[in-house]
Design an enzyme around this catalytic site. Structure first.
Site, PDB file in Angstrom:
ATOM      1  N   PRO A  65      73.348 -19.962 -31.564  1.00 37.07           N
ATOM      2  CA  PRO A  65      74.380 -20.472 -32.470  1.00 37.07           C
ATOM      3  C   PRO A  65      75.581 -19.529 -32.481  1.00 37.07           C
ATOM      4  O   PRO A  65      75.420 -18.309 -32.370  1.00 37.07           O
ATOM      5  CB  PRO A  65      73.705 -20.482 -33.841  1.00 37.07           C
ATOM      6  CG  PRO A  65      72.279 -20.128 -33.626  1.00 37.07           C
ATOM      7  CD  PRO A  65      72.139 -19.580 -32.251  1.00 37.07           C
ATOM      8  N   HIS A  66      76.767 -20.096 -32.597  1.00 40.91           N
ATOM      9  CA  HIS A  66      77.966 -19.276 -32.629  1.00 40.91           C
ATOM     10  C   HIS A  66      79.064 -20.003 -33.380  1.00 40.91           C
ATOM     11  O   HIS A  66      79.050 -21.223 -33.502  1.00 40.91           O
ATOM     12  CB  HIS A  66      78.425 -18.906 -31.209  1.00 40.91           C
ATOM     13  CG  HIS A  66      78.565 -20.076 -30.295  1.00 40.91           C
ATOM     14  ND1 HIS A  66      77.481 -20.684 -29.688  1.00 40.91           N
ATOM     15  CD2 HIS A  66      79.645 -20.761 -29.893  1.00 40.91           C
ATOM     16  CE1 HIS A  66      77.903 -21.688 -28.943  1.00 40.91           C
ATOM     17  NE2 HIS A  66      79.204 -21.758 -29.054  1.00 40.91           N
ATOM     18  N   ALA A  67      79.983 -19.205 -33.903  1.00 42.51           N
ATOM     19  CA  ALA A  67      81.098 -19.780 -34.651  1.00 42.51           C
ATOM     20  C   ALA A  67      82.256 -18.804 -34.630  1.00 42.51           C
ATOM     21  O   ALA A  67      82.078 -17.606 -34.422  1.00 42.51           O
ATOM     22  CB  ALA A  67      80.679 -20.052 -36.092  1.00 42.51           C
TER      23      ALA A  67
END
Length: 154
Positions: A65-67
């Site tokens: 997951p990344h943001a």
């Protein structure tokens, strides 16, 4: 760029109390809140927004997951080993137990992609993943992750 630049020992955790992807994202947000000095709800929203574009479960029990967040000024990582794998909508439909999260500044450009590629390349090492899965000590997990890159570079 190397993993030790993205990850601190405090950002490595073994988690046993998550039962869903949403609860995992909440836990990640709570862990990251103190590291990046951004409210957990803001991190959660950013991770959920990215996840809505397509699942970040890459297969073989791994999720990335990344943001991007306007409130931070450098790329930061969080690594979690889950005691109980959870469904993450991965392409291979396998439950996830190794999670490496990247939070990047909004205007980070290509460095975000380089960091993501580094993490993906590192976790493609099946021997490393086996060692990570066999260990419950966060400091040992941190050492495995950061030493792995040193041996790959040699």
């Amino acid at each position: 760029m190397d993993l030790s630049a993205l990850l601190t020992p405090e950002a490595v955790k073994v988690v046993g109390d998550v039962s869903s992807k949403k609860r995992l994202m909440q836990s990640i947000s709570e862990i990251a809140e103190t590291m990046v000095n951004v409210p957990a709800h803001r991190i959660f929203e950013a991770l959920q927004e990215r996840e809505s574009l397509g699942p970040t479960g890459v297969g073989q029990g791994i999720a990335l997951p990344h943001a991007r967040l306007s409130e931070i000024d450098k790329i930061m990582g969080v690594f979690l080993r889950l005691e109980r794998p959870i469904d993450f909508d991965a392409a291979d439909r396998q439950p996830v137990d190794l999670v490496f999260v990247l939070l990047a500044p909004l205007e980070t450009g290509v460095d975000h992609l380089k960091a993501l590629a580094l993490v993906a390349r590192t976790l493609r090492n099946q021997a490393l993943c086996s060692k990570l899965r066999a260990n419950n000590d966060p400091l040992a997990l941190y050492s495995l992750l950061t030493e792995s890159e040193a041996t790959q570079a040699a």
